[in-house]
Design an enzyme around this catalytic site. Structure first.
Site, PDB file in Angstrom:
ATOM      1  N   TYR A 123       1.168  -0.923  -0.202  1.00  0.00           N
ATOM      2  CA  TYR A 123       0.008  -0.046  -0.001  1.00  0.00           C
ATOM      3  C   TYR A 123       0.639   1.296  -0.019  1.00  0.00           C
ATOM      4  CZ  TYR A 123      -4.417  -2.465   0.406  1.00  0.00           C
ATOM      5  OH  TYR A 123      -5.451  -3.652   1.025  1.00  0.00           O
ATOM      6  N   LYS A 175       3.349 -14.665   5.078  1.00  0.00           N
ATOM      7  CA  LYS A 175       3.723 -15.594   3.903  1.00  0.00           C
ATOM      8  C   LYS A 175       5.282 -15.588   3.748  1.00  0.00           C
ATOM      9  CE  LYS A 175       1.468 -18.073   0.426  1.00  0.00           C
ATOM     10  NZ  LYS A 175       0.581 -19.550   0.776  1.00  0.00           N
ATOM     11  N   ASP A 209      -2.526 -17.867   5.184  1.00  0.00           N
ATOM     12  CA  ASP A 209      -3.822 -18.286   4.454  1.00  0.00           C
ATOM     13  C   ASP A 209      -4.767 -19.611   4.751  1.00  0.00           C
ATOM     14  OD1 ASP A 209      -1.298 -18.946   3.519  1.00  0.00           O
ATOM     15  OD2 ASP A 209      -2.556 -20.561   1.797  1.00  0.00           O
ATOM     16  N   ASP A 233      -5.967  -5.677   6.096  1.00  0.00           N
ATOM     17  CA  ASP A 233      -6.360  -5.097   5.623  1.00  0.00           C
ATOM     18  C   ASP A 233      -7.838  -6.523   4.808  1.00  0.00           C
ATOM     19  OD1 ASP A 233      -8.654  -3.140   4.331  1.00  0.00           O
ATOM     20  OD2 ASP A 233      -7.312  -3.116   2.112  1.00  0.00           O
TER      21      ASP A 233
END
Ligand code: NAD
Length: 341
Positions: A123, A175, A209, A233
């Site tokens: 972002y 991740k 995930d 987010d």
């Protein structure tokens, strides 16, 4: 700490839910002087910018704001006013609690907090197209930026939050198995900070995930979660879904020198002028603001009256299955404040 708060009613349903919230906070005896300013589309006519200098100056002086949703005007050069505010005041921690206030949802008694890094990651907006042959947009590239400084301070914030609020566990979601550099650095920095809290707050790290799946299957195994910007987010909205949706979700954007509290939802253009928006998320943001100011007793009083009004379910807004107006719901909360003394 000064009790002057910058109040930004915002756009769309913002003024309605702000009126309701201010009325309830004042009825509860909150010790606040409001310094009201415009931002968003509401500011453009008068100031020719969605983020007027006067509004920024007010936050620079008060160090704290309660903000309604802002419509991002198209074509003014602002990617998002909310992102601009976070950058301007380096509001690096986005605190998103998800608590069951009204039963009958997917789960009962959810009480989770997600701490999202608010200034880095994808972002930062470093992105561009890459032309190939006669196609100027044949490819596109966005850069994820993670710094050791940014990762350490957000994980430290999560642990300090856990300690301050008597919470027992911090889960860092990442991740790093695929994004070895950016996510790897975030994880490495997080593990280092976690060592400082060993014996006081439990720590675990999980792949993002799998975390999403486990949050849906069994949210009770989590307590405080911390992650980088975009993951936060997405997962914070997932968590809002566990407790009744965005209408029940407040957020705090916290920096070293300033804090801005807001409902997570947007300006709801479809509800403008109807007087039926649910002010709960804005009121919850108001309670977070009271806690930040040290007015926890008043905040607890408001929470008790709010939860009691929601659970009674007689005077609630249409998004919750009722037929009450914003004002009628606010009246009901005020009435219950009076009942609880
Ligand atoms: P939205 O959150 O405004 O609306 C999504 C849906 O939720 C709509 O059906 C709306 O009616 C409903 N809803 C939202 N708040 C509600 C409330 N308090 N009570 C009852 N129902 C409610 O999202 P959107 O339509 O995608 O965005 C509208 C505008 O808001 C856009 O300009 C967007 O940029 C802006 N936005 C601002 C913020 C913010 O200021 N923090 C956040 C998200 C979107």
């Amino acid at each position: 700490m000064s009790n002057t708060v910058t109040l930004i009613p915002g756009d769309g349903i913002g003024p309605d839910i702000t009126d309701a919230t201010v009325r309830i906070l004042e009825a509860a005896g909150a010790d606040i002087t409001w310094d009201t300013h415009l931002a968003g589309v509401a500011a453009v006519d008068t100031f020719h910018t969605p983020l007027p200098t006067e509004t920024l100056e007010s936050i620079r002086t008060t160090h704290i704001a309660l903000k309604g949703p802002l419509t991002t005007p198209i074509g003014t050069g602002f990617r998002s006013i909310n992102v601009a505010l976070r950058k301007e005041f380096d509001l690096y921690a986005n605190v998103r609690p998800a608590r069951t206030l009204k039963s009958g949802g997917r789960y009962e008694d959810i009480d989770l907090v997600l701490i999202r890094e608010n200034t880095e990651g994808l972002y930062v907006g470093v992105e561009h197209y890459i032309g190939m042959g006669d196609d100027p947009r044949a490819a596109a590239e966005s850069v994820m930026i993670i710094t050791r400084y940014g990762a350490e301070r957000i994980v430290r914030y999560a642990f300090d939050y856990a300690v301050r609020n008597g919470r027992s566990k911090v889960t860092l979601a990442h991740k790093a198995n695929i994004l070895k550099f950016t996510q790897g650095l975030f994880l490495e920095a997080g593990r280092r900070i976690a060592e400082e809290y060993a014996g006081r707050v439990e720590f675990e790290d999980r792949i993002i995930d799998a975390t999403a799946m486990h949050l849906v299957l069994n949210p009770y195994q989590f307590d405080v979660l911390v992650m980088e910007n975009m993951f936060g987010d997405i997962l914070s909205d997932l968590m809002a879904g566990l407790v009744g949706g965005l209408g029940m979700a407040p957020g705090g954007n916290i920096g070293r020198d300033a804090a801005i509290f807001e409902p997570v939802h947007g300006s709801a253009p479809d509800l403008v002028g109807k007087g039926i928006a649910n002010p709960t998320a804005m009121l919850l943001a108001g309670c977070m603001m009271l806690d930040h100011l040290g007015q926890t007793e008043t905040s607890n009083r408001v929470m008790t009256a709010l939860v009691s009004a929601l659970r009674a379910g007689e005077t609630i807004t249409p998004d919750l299955g009722g037929s009450a107006s914003t004002q009628a719901f606010a009246d009901e909360v005020v009435r219950r404040l009076d009942q609880t003394g």
